[in-house]
Write a protein that holds these residues in place. Structure first.
Motif, PDB file in Angstrom:
ATOM      1  N   ALA A   1       0.846  -1.188   0.000  1.00  0.00           N
ATOM      2  CA  ALA A   1       0.000   0.000   0.000  1.00  0.00           C
ATOM      3  C   ALA A   1       0.887   1.245   0.000  1.00  0.00           C
ATOM      4  CB  ALA A   1      -0.917   0.003   1.218  1.00  0.00           C
ATOM      5  N   VAL A   2       0.366   2.320  -0.515  1.00  0.00           N
ATOM      6  CA  VAL A   2       1.118   3.573  -0.596  1.00  0.00           C
ATOM      7  C   VAL A   2       0.496   4.587   0.351  1.00  0.00           C
ATOM      8  CG1 VAL A   2       1.844   5.455  -2.101  1.00  0.00           C
ATOM      9  CG2 VAL A   2       1.727   3.119  -2.990  1.00  0.00           C
ATOM     10  N   VAL A   3       1.315   5.169   1.202  1.00  0.00           N
ATOM     11  CA  VAL A   3       0.837   6.200   2.118  1.00  0.00           C
ATOM     12  C   VAL A   3       0.668   7.485   1.324  1.00  0.00           C
ATOM     13  CG1 VAL A   3       1.335   7.535   4.180  1.00  0.00           C
ATOM     14  CG2 VAL A   3       1.999   5.124   4.070  1.00  0.00           C
TER      15      VAL A   3
ATOM     16  N   ASN B   1      -4.056  -0.509  -7.220  1.00  0.00           N
ATOM     17  CA  ASN B   1      -2.923   0.278  -7.693  1.00  0.00           C
ATOM     18  C   ASN B   1      -3.405   1.170  -8.839  1.00  0.00           C
ATOM     19  OD1 ASN B   1      -0.627   1.304  -8.949  1.00  0.00           O
ATOM     20  ND2 ASN B   1       0.560  -0.570  -8.699  1.00  0.00           N
ATOM     21  N   PRO B   2      -3.493   2.481  -8.619  1.00  0.00           N
ATOM     22  CA  PRO B   2      -4.054   3.371  -9.635  1.00  0.00           C
ATOM     23  C   PRO B   2      -3.118   3.704 -10.783  1.00  0.00           C
ATOM     24  CG  PRO B   2      -3.349   4.661  -7.759  1.00  0.00           C
ATOM     25  CD  PRO B   2      -3.133   3.217  -7.399  1.00  0.00           C
ATOM     26  N   THR B   3      -1.953   3.088 -10.821  1.00  0.00           N
ATOM     27  CA  THR B   3      -1.010   3.362 -11.923  1.00  0.00           C
ATOM     28  C   THR B   3      -0.993   2.245 -12.958  1.00  0.00           C
ATOM     29  OG1 THR B   3       0.946   2.332 -10.889  1.00  0.00           O
ATOM     30  CG2 THR B   3       0.446   4.613 -10.281  1.00  0.00           C
ATOM     31  N   GLU B   4      -1.810   1.209 -12.781  1.00  0.00           N
ATOM     32  CA  GLU B   4      -1.849   0.097 -13.720  1.00  0.00           C
ATOM     33  C   GLU B   4      -2.983   0.302 -14.725  1.00  0.00           C
ATOM     34  OE1 GLU B   4       0.103  -3.324 -10.825  1.00  0.00           O
ATOM     35  OE2 GLU B   4      -2.063  -3.339 -11.152  1.00  0.00           O
TER      36      GLU B   4
ATOM     37  N   LEU C   1      -2.552  14.057  -6.347  1.00  0.00           N
ATOM     38  CA  LEU C   1      -1.649  12.927  -6.160  1.00  0.00           C
ATOM     39  C   LEU C   1      -0.537  12.924  -7.202  1.00  0.00           C
ATOM     40  CD1 LEU C   1      -4.230  10.118  -5.297  1.00  0.00           C
ATOM     41  CD2 LEU C   1      -2.721  11.343  -3.721  1.00  0.00           C
ATOM     42  N   ASP C   2      -0.890  13.247  -8.436  1.00  0.00           N
ATOM     43  CA  ASP C   2       0.140  13.308  -9.477  1.00  0.00           C
ATOM     44  C   ASP C   2       1.152  14.407  -9.190  1.00  0.00           C
ATOM     45  OD1 ASP C   2      -0.327  11.170 -11.198  1.00  0.00           O
ATOM     46  OD2 ASP C   2      -1.804  12.256 -12.382  1.00  0.00           O
ATOM     47  N   LYS C   3       0.657  15.545  -8.760  1.00  0.00           N
ATOM     48  CA  LYS C   3       1.555  16.666  -8.465  1.00  0.00           C
ATOM     49  C   LYS C   3       2.476  16.337  -7.293  1.00  0.00           C
ATOM     50  CE  LYS C   3       1.577  21.639  -7.481  1.00  0.00           C
ATOM     51  NZ  LYS C   3       0.729  22.855  -7.278  1.00  0.00           N
TER      52      LYS C   3
ATOM     53  N   PHE D   1       3.167   8.323  -6.142  1.00  0.00           N
ATOM     54  CA  PHE D   1       3.293   7.048  -6.836  1.00  0.00           C
ATOM     55  C   PHE D   1       4.473   7.119  -7.810  1.00  0.00           C
ATOM     56  CE2 PHE D   1      -1.255   7.258  -5.752  1.00  0.00           C
ATOM     57  CZ  PHE D   1      -1.410   6.036  -5.099  1.00  0.00           C
ATOM     58  N   PRO D   2       5.131   5.990  -8.060  1.00  0.00           N
ATOM     59  CA  PRO D   2       6.281   6.003  -8.974  1.00  0.00           C
ATOM     60  C   PRO D   2       5.888   6.259 -10.419  1.00  0.00           C
ATOM     61  CG  PRO D   2       5.747   3.756  -8.319  1.00  0.00           C
ATOM     62  CD  PRO D   2       4.931   4.671  -7.454  1.00  0.00           C
TER      63      PRO D   2
END
Length: 236
Positions: free
Chosen positions: A34-36, A128-131, A165-167, A171-172
């Motif tokens: 999980a990502v904080v 995971n919102p980057t997939e 979140l992007d700014k 996330f990687p």
């Protein structure tokens, strides 16, 4: 397209020992860590009564299971959103050609948990919102990350949070979650409801979804509810 294995539950019971082992192993071993992430800077206004939210983030078994353990959630139903009523069935949606995504409709009390808090759990723990068009072992547009806003305010809050979140670069990779207005939500077949709770030793659940419950309990202690809000109880 890769889909989950068929429900051969009688031949796939692993036992409580393996479940306990999965829950105590490092979070990244059995599922993605999980990502904080920070809470949303913009949230929906708290109103009385109940509200609904719809989220898609891969297999609905795990997403439903996570939200069923969020305090203030009254019900969480697995289903389909993004396509038509005529194609809202598991076999058809699994073709990846219907426009539907496996989704979860969350009914919640805004006085106990805000829409923004639900979004934070969704992005941090539930998936995971980057997939793009897949989650873990499940591939296809039916497993995409999407927020189906029930109201214009929800759409505004969700879009602002994705940008936030992007700014922040938490996330990687870039967040690929789509945000769109809800056209309709169609509950999934009965055997999909409460699947995580009813089948805790099913291999897919053990490896992919039970760690999400552990992440929720660890990262969102104030929001965690030990007793899940089950569909079967809401209907009863």
């Amino acid at each position: 397209m890769m889909a989950r294995p068929r429900l051969l539950l009688s031949s796939l019971v692993l036992g409580a020992g393996l479940v306990a082992a999965v829950l105590t192993m490092p979070l990244a071993t059995a599922a993605e860590r999980a990502v904080v992430i920070p809470p949303p800077a913009v949230d929906a206004k708290a109103e009385g009564g109940t509200a609904k939210a719809v989220f898609a983030g891969g297999c609905f078994w795990g997403v439903q299971g996570v939200f069923q353990h969020v305090a203030g959630v009254k019900n969480a139903v697995s289903g389909y959103a993004g396509g038509s009523r005529e194609t809202a069935s598991y076999e058809t949606v699994s073709s990846g050609t219907t426009g539907h995504a496996e989704s979860v409709e969350v009914t919640y009390d805004p006085a106990k948990v805000s829409y923004g808090q639900l979004l934070q759990v969704f992005f941090s723990v539930a998936h995971n919102p980057t997939e793009l068009n897949y989650q873990g072992p499940d591939h296809g547009t039916q497993y995409r990350s999407e927020i189906f806003a029930v109201t214009p305010e929800q759409e505004k809050v969700a879009r602002a949070y994705v940008a936030q979140l992007d700014k922040a670069g938490v996330f990687p990779e870039k967040v690929v979650t789509k945000v769109s207005g809800l056209r309709g939500f169609y509950p999934a077949e009965a055997y999909h409801q409460d699947f995580l709770t009813l089948n805790p030793t099913y291999p897919y659940i053990v490896y992919n979804d039970l760690p999400k419950i552990g992440n929720l309990k660890s990262l969102f202690q104030g929001l965690y509810a030990e007793k899940p809000a089950l569909v079967s109880q809401a209907r009863g």
